[in-house]
Design an enzyme around this catalytic site. Sequence first.
Site, PDB file in Angstrom:
ATOM      1  N   SER A  66     -16.122  -3.767  -8.856  1.00 21.80           N
ATOM      2  CA  SER A  66     -17.115  -3.032  -8.078  1.00 21.80           C
ATOM      3  C   SER A  66     -18.487  -3.172  -8.700  1.00 21.80           C
ATOM      4  O   SER A  66     -18.632  -3.320  -9.922  1.00 21.80           O
ATOM      5  CB  SER A  66     -16.741  -1.549  -8.019  1.00 21.80           C
ATOM      6  OG  SER A  66     -17.775  -0.789  -7.419  1.00 21.80           O
ATOM      7  N   HIS A 101     -20.224  -0.786  -9.098  1.00 12.23           N
ATOM      8  CA  HIS A 101     -20.398   0.449  -9.859  1.00 12.23           C
ATOM      9  C   HIS A 101     -20.064   0.274 -11.338  1.00 12.23           C
ATOM     10  O   HIS A 101     -20.290   1.183 -12.135  1.00 12.23           O
ATOM     11  CB  HIS A 101     -19.599   1.574  -9.221  1.00 12.23           C
ATOM     12  CG  HIS A 101     -20.093   1.913  -7.843  1.00 12.23           C
ATOM     13  ND1 HIS A 101     -21.308   2.537  -7.637  1.00 12.23           N
ATOM     14  CD2 HIS A 101     -19.582   1.656  -6.616  1.00 12.23           C
ATOM     15  CE1 HIS A 101     -21.510   2.685  -6.335  1.00 12.23           C
ATOM     16  NE2 HIS A 101     -20.476   2.145  -5.696  1.00 12.23           N
ATOM     17  N   ASP A 135       0.871  -1.172   0.000  1.00  7.43           N
ATOM     18  CA  ASP A 135       0.000   0.000   0.000  1.00  7.43           C
ATOM     19  C   ASP A 135       0.903   1.216   0.000  1.00  7.43           C
ATOM     20  O   ASP A 135       2.117   1.093   0.200  1.00  7.43           O
ATOM     21  CB  ASP A 135      -0.920   0.012   1.224  1.00  7.43           C
ATOM     22  CG  ASP A 135      -2.233   0.747   0.958  1.00  7.43           C
ATOM     23  OD1 ASP A 135      -2.166   1.909   0.498  1.00  7.43           O
ATOM     24  OD2 ASP A 135      -3.308   0.176   1.191  1.00  7.43           O
ATOM     25  N   SER A 148     -21.294  -3.696  -0.847  1.00  9.32           N
ATOM     26  CA  SER A 148     -21.004  -2.802   0.276  1.00  9.32           C
ATOM     27  C   SER A 148     -20.579  -3.664   1.453  1.00  9.32           C
ATOM     28  O   SER A 148     -21.428  -4.290   2.090  1.00  9.32           O
ATOM     29  CB  SER A 148     -22.252  -1.988   0.643  1.00  9.32           C
ATOM     30  OG  SER A 148     -22.834  -1.377  -0.500  1.00  9.32           O
ATOM     31  N   LYS A 166     -13.037   0.375 -13.261  1.00  4.32           N
ATOM     32  CA  LYS A 166     -13.183  -1.036 -12.912  1.00  4.32           C
ATOM     33  C   LYS A 166     -13.642  -1.850 -14.128  1.00  4.32           C
ATOM     34  O   LYS A 166     -13.266  -3.019 -14.276  1.00  4.32           O
ATOM     35  CB  LYS A 166     -14.146  -1.201 -11.743  1.00  4.32           C
ATOM     36  CG  LYS A 166     -13.596  -0.660 -10.429  1.00  4.32           C
ATOM     37  CD  LYS A 166     -12.296  -1.349 -10.033  1.00  4.32           C
ATOM     38  CE  LYS A 166     -11.767  -0.888  -8.703  1.00  4.32           C
ATOM     39  NZ  LYS A 166     -10.518  -1.595  -8.306  1.00  4.32           N
ATOM     40  N   TYR A 202     -14.970   6.039 -11.495  1.00  2.91           N
ATOM     41  CA  TYR A 202     -14.516   4.879 -10.728  1.00  2.91           C
ATOM     42  C   TYR A 202     -15.042   3.588 -11.354  1.00  2.91           C
ATOM     43  O   TYR A 202     -14.282   2.648 -11.620  1.00  2.91           O
ATOM     44  CB  TYR A 202     -14.983   5.002  -9.282  1.00  2.91           C
ATOM     45  CG  TYR A 202     -14.790   3.749  -8.460  1.00  2.91           C
ATOM     46  CD1 TYR A 202     -13.514   3.287  -8.164  1.00  2.91           C
ATOM     47  CD2 TYR A 202     -15.884   3.032  -7.977  1.00  2.91           C
ATOM     48  CE1 TYR A 202     -13.328   2.134  -7.409  1.00  2.91           C
ATOM     49  CE2 TYR A 202     -15.715   1.886  -7.222  1.00  2.91           C
ATOM     50  CZ  TYR A 202     -14.439   1.442  -6.942  1.00  2.91           C
ATOM     51  OH  TYR A 202     -14.262   0.291  -6.202  1.00  2.91           O
ATOM     52  N   GLY A 217      -5.873  -2.777  -4.295  1.00  3.28           N
ATOM     53  CA  GLY A 217      -5.236  -1.469  -4.372  1.00  3.28           C
ATOM     54  C   GLY A 217      -5.895  -0.546  -5.376  1.00  3.28           C
ATOM     55  O   GLY A 217      -6.538  -0.975  -6.336  1.00  3.28           O
TER      56      GLY A 217
END
Length: 271
Positions: free
Chosen positions: A118, A120, A41, A172, A147, A143, A79
């Site tokens: 995700s 999303h 990280d 979530s 992905k 975002y 990450g």
Amino acid sequence: MNITSSSHMYSRLLLTGAAGGLGQVLRPRLKTRCDVLRVSDLSNLGEAADGEELRPAALQDRPAVMQLLQGVDAVVHLGGISTEQPFDDIVQANIIGAYNLYEAARIHGTRRIVFASSNHVTGFYRQDEVIDANQPVRPDGYYGLSKAFGENLARFYFDRYGIETVALRIGSSFPEPKDRRMLATWMSYDDLERLVVASLSSPVVGYSVIYGMSDNHHVWWDNTPAKHIGYRPQDSSEPFRAAAEARQPILDLNDPAVIYQGGGFVKAGPF
């Protein structure tokens, strides 16, 4: 994939994004699944526990990522930027960084990646629809777009180079649902572990996409096409329903965050 001869699943496993919210949850749990857990990280990783290697690296730094993948059997890739942000920020970690990771995996012979995608990626489907991973992507922002790129990159690296990927369209994952939307999208930390371990241990995954959610009563995502992964959620958002509905007793049915599966991400920005 390279399975260690001990009781562990892998000899050396890499966890990126190890200082993030879900990285901190998975870090001690994944250590029990490998001989050596390499954690990475840009944020503070703390002290190395027994059997850990600390390797801070920026995903957009290609030489650093090349070194990061050396000797790694498999990757759990959390990450990158995990919220809606300006495109110029997202492109560095989530797009260039994803390319760097897969190219380093190709060069070093890493055979499997569990990629934190995700929900999303499909955030502009409506909340009155049930979809599966075979339907076209409909990203709800930069975002989600990044992905979607990562998923396509992973498919390419499987088709061309045979690197297996399970792309997790995570919903979530928190201790409990924060609002009524999360009654559909919530995934417990224990189910998160079950999903990641199933993705690492399933004998053959090829290129697979699976939604990350618990066994919730109301869902928008059908994981039938990913049954071969062997993920069986054991928790549910239902015990938290009364509290979530009390916090949000009335929904504005004209609000895009209520209409679309991506929630507030569909109206984030402009930046």
